[in-house]
Write a protein that holds these residues in place. Structure first.
Motif, PDB file in Angstrom:
ATOM      1  N   GLU A 100      74.519  90.040  17.460  1.00  0.00           N
ATOM      2  CA  GLU A 100      74.026  90.761  16.171  1.00  0.00           C
ATOM      3  C   GLU A 100      72.478  90.734  16.206  1.00  0.00           C
ATOM      4  OE1 GLU A 100      74.335  90.221  11.283  1.00  0.00           O
ATOM      5  OE2 GLU A 100      75.372  88.719  12.676  1.00  0.00           O
ATOM      6  N   TYR A 101      72.079  91.981  16.172  1.00  0.00           N
ATOM      7  CA  TYR A 101      70.782  92.336  16.347  1.00  0.00           C
ATOM      8  C   TYR A 101      70.177  92.070  14.914  1.00  0.00           C
ATOM      9  CZ  TYR A 101      71.260  93.832  21.035  1.00  0.00           C
ATOM     10  OH  TYR A 101      71.718  93.818  22.447  1.00  0.00           O
ATOM     11  N   THR A 102      69.549  90.899  14.769  1.00  0.00           N
ATOM     12  CA  THR A 102      68.718  90.542  13.464  1.00  0.00           C
ATOM     13  C   THR A 102      67.685  89.824  14.140  1.00  0.00           C
ATOM     14  OG1 THR A 102      69.720  88.288  13.370  1.00  0.00           O
ATOM     15  CG2 THR A 102      70.604  90.285  12.227  1.00  0.00           C
ATOM     16  N   PHE A 103      66.497  89.688  13.332  1.00  0.00           N
ATOM     17  CA  PHE A 103      65.458  89.045  13.773  1.00  0.00           C
ATOM     18  C   PHE A 103      65.458  87.426  13.735  1.00  0.00           C
ATOM     19  CE2 PHE A 103      63.525  93.105  12.528  1.00  0.00           C
ATOM     20  CZ  PHE A 103      62.527  93.145  13.751  1.00  0.00           C
ATOM     21  N   ASP A 104      66.445  86.842  13.126  1.00  0.00           N
ATOM     22  CA  ASP A 104      66.786  85.411  13.063  1.00  0.00           C
ATOM     23  C   ASP A 104      67.499  85.170  14.417  1.00  0.00           C
ATOM     24  OD1 ASP A 104      66.102  84.944  10.524  1.00  0.00           O
ATOM     25  OD2 ASP A 104      68.090  84.708   9.438  1.00  0.00           O
ATOM     26  N   ASN A 105      68.200  85.918  15.062  1.00  0.00           N
ATOM     27  CA  ASN A 105      68.903  85.879  16.443  1.00  0.00           C
ATOM     28  C   ASN A 105      67.966  86.101  17.391  1.00  0.00           C
ATOM     29  OD1 ASN A 105      71.303  85.244  15.173  1.00  0.00           O
ATOM     30  ND2 ASN A 105      72.166  87.476  15.505  1.00  0.00           N
ATOM     31  N   LEU A 106      67.204  87.270  17.397  1.00  0.00           N
ATOM     32  CA  LEU A 106      65.915  87.213  18.350  1.00  0.00           C
ATOM     33  C   LEU A 106      65.138  86.184  18.264  1.00  0.00           C
ATOM     34  CD1 LEU A 106      66.710  90.225  18.299  1.00  0.00           C
ATOM     35  CD2 LEU A 106      64.242  90.752  18.178  1.00  0.00           C
ATOM     36  N   ALA A 107      64.894  85.323  17.167  1.00  0.00           N
ATOM     37  CA  ALA A 107      63.908  84.262  17.260  1.00  0.00           C
ATOM     38  C   ALA A 107      64.725  82.942  17.795  1.00  0.00           C
ATOM     39  CB  ALA A 107      63.574  83.973  15.798  1.00  0.00           C
ATOM     40  N   SER A 108      66.310  82.933  17.550  1.00  0.00           N
ATOM     41  CA  SER A 108      66.873  82.030  18.073  1.00  0.00           C
ATOM     42  C   SER A 108      66.985  82.039  19.614  1.00  0.00           C
ATOM     43  CB  SER A 108      68.365  82.152  17.591  1.00  0.00           C
ATOM     44  OG  SER A 108      69.186  81.064  18.073  1.00  0.00           O
ATOM     45  N   VAL A 109      67.005  83.237  20.214  1.00  0.00           N
ATOM     46  CA  VAL A 109      67.117  83.326  21.745  1.00  0.00           C
ATOM     47  C   VAL A 109      65.797  82.963  22.194  1.00  0.00           C
ATOM     48  CG1 VAL A 109      67.039  84.885  23.530  1.00  0.00           C
ATOM     49  CG2 VAL A 109      68.833  85.011  21.635  1.00  0.00           C
ATOM     50  N   VAL A 110      64.582  83.238  21.640  1.00  0.00           N
ATOM     51  CA  VAL A 110      63.378  83.034  22.088  1.00  0.00           C
ATOM     52  C   VAL A 110      63.073  81.486  22.000  1.00  0.00           C
ATOM     53  CG1 VAL A 110      60.791  83.492  21.918  1.00  0.00           C
ATOM     54  CG2 VAL A 110      62.497  85.315  21.724  1.00  0.00           C
ATOM     55  N   ASP A 111      63.442  81.023  20.964  1.00  0.00           N
ATOM     56  CA  ASP A 111      63.234  79.414  20.541  1.00  0.00           C
ATOM     57  C   ASP A 111      63.770  78.844  21.843  1.00  0.00           C
ATOM     58  OD1 ASP A 111      62.344  77.127  19.471  1.00  0.00           O
ATOM     59  OD2 ASP A 111      63.859  77.222  17.960  1.00  0.00           O
ATOM     60  N   ALA A 112      65.164  79.078  21.780  1.00  0.00           N
ATOM     61  CA  ALA A 112      65.843  78.458  23.179  1.00  0.00           C
ATOM     62  C   ALA A 112      65.403  78.717  24.614  1.00  0.00           C
ATOM     63  CB  ALA A 112      67.302  78.915  23.292  1.00  0.00           C
ATOM     64  N   PHE A 113      64.646  79.804  24.936  1.00  0.00           N
ATOM     65  CA  PHE A 113      64.072  80.399  25.861  1.00  0.00           C
ATOM     66  C   PHE A 113      62.818  79.430  26.142  1.00  0.00           C
ATOM     67  CE2 PHE A 113      60.429  82.881  27.573  1.00  0.00           C
ATOM     68  CZ  PHE A 113      61.078  83.130  29.004  1.00  0.00           C
ATOM     69  N   THR A 114      62.089  79.217  24.899  1.00  0.00           N
ATOM     70  CA  THR A 114      60.896  78.235  25.074  1.00  0.00           C
ATOM     71  C   THR A 114      61.116  76.860  25.481  1.00  0.00           C
ATOM     72  OG1 THR A 114      60.727  77.730  22.876  1.00  0.00           O
ATOM     73  CG2 THR A 114      59.533  79.728  23.484  1.00  0.00           C
ATOM     74  N   ALA A 115      62.326  76.409  25.078  1.00  0.00           N
ATOM     75  CA  ALA A 115      62.864  75.181  25.460  1.00  0.00           C
ATOM     76  C   ALA A 115      63.069  75.086  26.936  1.00  0.00           C
ATOM     77  CB  ALA A 115      64.078  74.601  24.420  1.00  0.00           C
ATOM     78  N   ARG A 116      63.917  76.073  27.467  1.00  0.00           N
ATOM     79  CA  ARG A 116      64.381  76.291  28.691  1.00  0.00           C
ATOM     80  C   ARG A 116      62.938  76.204  29.780  1.00  0.00           C
ATOM     81  NH1 ARG A 116      68.680  79.147  30.742  1.00  0.00           N
ATOM     82  NH2 ARG A 116      69.795  77.950  29.130  1.00  0.00           N
ATOM     83  N   LYS A 117      61.937  76.795  29.321  1.00  0.00           N
ATOM     84  CA  LYS A 117      60.880  76.861  30.270  1.00  0.00           C
ATOM     85  C   LYS A 117      59.910  75.747  29.866  1.00  0.00           C
ATOM     86  CE  LYS A 117      59.937  79.459  32.377  1.00  0.00           C
ATOM     87  NZ  LYS A 117      60.408  79.697  33.958  1.00  0.00           N
ATOM     88  N   GLY A 118      60.244  74.797  29.171  1.00  0.00           N
ATOM     89  CA  GLY A 118      59.508  73.341  28.839  1.00  0.00           C
ATOM     90  C   GLY A 118      58.301  73.732  28.005  1.00  0.00           C
ATOM     91  N   LEU A 119      58.058  74.541  27.289  1.00  0.00           N
ATOM     92  CA  LEU A 119      57.126  75.183  26.467  1.00  0.00           C
ATOM     93  C   LEU A 119      56.924  74.317  25.166  1.00  0.00           C
ATOM     94  CD1 LEU A 119      56.932  78.958  26.690  1.00  0.00           C
ATOM     95  CD2 LEU A 119      55.743  77.181  28.100  1.00  0.00           C
ATOM     96  N   ASP A 120      56.382  72.896  25.157  1.00  0.00           N
ATOM     97  CA  ASP A 120      56.259  71.902  24.098  1.00  0.00           C
ATOM     98  C   ASP A 120      55.185  72.422  23.289  1.00  0.00           C
ATOM     99  OD1 ASP A 120      58.635  70.530  24.779  1.00  0.00           O
ATOM    100  OD2 ASP A 120      57.290  69.275  26.520  1.00  0.00           O
ATOM    101  N   ARG A 121      53.798  73.017  23.954  1.00  0.00           N
ATOM    102  CA  ARG A 121      52.824  73.566  23.268  1.00  0.00           C
ATOM    103  C   ARG A 121      52.659  74.890  23.599  1.00  0.00           C
ATOM    104  NH1 ARG A 121      50.157  71.464  18.710  1.00  0.00           N
ATOM    105  NH2 ARG A 121      47.935  71.327  20.002  1.00  0.00           N
ATOM    106  N   TYR A 122      52.314  75.622  22.750  1.00  0.00           N
ATOM    107  CA  TYR A 122      51.883  77.236  23.166  1.00  0.00           C
ATOM    108  C   TYR A 122      51.136  78.110  22.535  1.00  0.00           C
ATOM    109  CZ  TYR A 122      56.345  78.247  20.930  1.00  0.00           C
ATOM    110  OH  TYR A 122      57.320  78.456  20.060  1.00  0.00           O
ATOM    111  N   ALA A 123      50.290  78.839  22.800  1.00  0.00           N
ATOM    112  CA  ALA A 123      49.597  79.676  21.841  1.00  0.00           C
ATOM    113  C   ALA A 123      50.721  81.024  21.867  1.00  0.00           C
ATOM    114  CB  ALA A 123      48.179  80.046  22.332  1.00  0.00           C
ATOM    115  N   LEU A 124      50.447  81.971  20.894  1.00  0.00           N
ATOM    116  CA  LEU A 124      50.962  83.048  20.756  1.00  0.00           C
ATOM    117  C   LEU A 124      50.331  84.321  20.704  1.00  0.00           C
ATOM    118  CD1 LEU A 124      53.335  81.753  17.878  1.00  0.00           C
ATOM    119  CD2 LEU A 124      54.257  82.506  19.631  1.00  0.00           C
TER     120      LEU A 124
END
Length: 312
Positions: A100-124
């Motif tokens: 489902e294309y919602t901003f909540d779901n886009l954020a969920s994917v990106v959040d999990a992506f940052t965890a996969r990449k080991g981004l504990d701290r990052y600038a945006l």
């Protein structure tokens, strides 16, 4: 030797004559993908693995391709990662997976992506749609955010121009007719207009930028884009939570904005200062896709800003 062979030999010779320092100035950019929640997330990555991280989030009518010139510059001192959001660029949803294309779901994917990449701290670095995705990450994980660069990434209602009238109508009354009225925003002509509007010299806009964006919409389909246009109203409803985050954590923030943006007006850049005194505002004489015309200036300003505000 044929003329084309002579030309090729000349190109090779010219390339080999480049100074080693010029060729080696920037780390290589890697093009990768990883499965997140049934979404094959394509991303670009460059820079030292042990350097401070910078996450680049693109917006509507774009993909990580918009950062093609910025990434090599930042990667000289930072670990840079730029994913394509679901519904954009090279990112694809696996067959049989319902997304489902919602901003909540886009954020969920990106959040999990940052965890996969080991981004504990990052600038945006946020632009357009990338902003509401990032705002959800910041509210959920304020301890992870080291700094924010917003390039026409809105966070305040006063930043929305009159160009949002049709969207506001659809948010208030999501009828089939009001939804259909938004389809024109996905046409190749409208995509191109968003790149060129407010730009004094449109010869500075590389045509493949808007052509690739249009090709992605044609390949993926425009229904995901229609869903996101309708869902954008929820981002405005969540602004109070974001403003509370700004007031409490006051992350170093650079709002670097194309002042002639037809959708996100300069008032939206200035508004960051209301809740976050650690905000710097810089307005550029260009439109929505400021990085296309002022990429060098943005890169230089961003490096100075990050160097000054991020601990190593």
């Amino acid at each position: 030797m044929h003329a084309k062979d002579l030309l090729l030999a000349g190109v090779i010779a010219a390339g080999s004559a480049l100074p080693a320092s010029a060729a080696d100035r920037s780390p290589p950019v890697h093009y990768r993908s990883t499965d997140i929640q049934g979404v094959n997330v394509f991303y670009r990555e460059a820079g030292p693995q042990d350097a401070p991280a910078v996450l680049l989030l693109h917006g509507f009518g774009a993909s990580s391709h918009m950062f093609r010139e910025l990434i090599p510059v930042l990667a000289t001192r930072y670990r840079v990662i730029a994913p394509d959001l679901p519904g954009f660029g090279q990112t694809t949803v696996a067959p049989g997976v319902t997304f489902e294309y919602t901003f909540d779901n886009l954020a969920s994917v990106v959040d999990a992506f940052t965890a996969r990449k080991g981004l504990d701290r990052y600038a945006l670095y946020v632009f357009d749609y990338g902003a509401p995705v990032a705002w959800r990450l910041a509210v959920a994980h304020p301890e992870k955010i080291t700094a924010i660069v917003s390039q026409n990434g809105n966070a305040y209602e006063e930043g929305l121009s009159e160009g949002w009238a049709d969207m506001r109508k659809a948010w208030a009354s999501p009828t089939a007719g009001n939804r259909e009225a938004l389809r024109r925003f996905n046409t190749p002509e409208m995509i191109k207009w968003q790149y060129t509007e407010g730009v004094e010299d449109t010869s500075r806009i590389a045509p493949e930028s808007y052509q690739l964006a249009s090709a992605a919409i044609e390949r993926i389909g425009d229904e995901p884009q229609m869903d996101l246009l309708l869902d954008y109203g929820r981002n405005v409803q969540q602004y109070p939570q974001l403003h509370a985050f700004f007031r409490e954590y006051q992350p170093p923030t650079l709002a670097i904005w194309g002042r002639h943006d037809p959708f996100f007006i300069p008032a939206g850049a200035e508004a960051f200062r209301r809740d976050n005194p650690n905000t710097e505002v810089r307005l550029l004489d260009t439109g929505h896709f400021a990085i296309e015309t002022h990429g060098g200036e943005i890169a230089e300003t961003m490096l100075e800003f990050l160097d000054r505000n991020i601990e190593r």
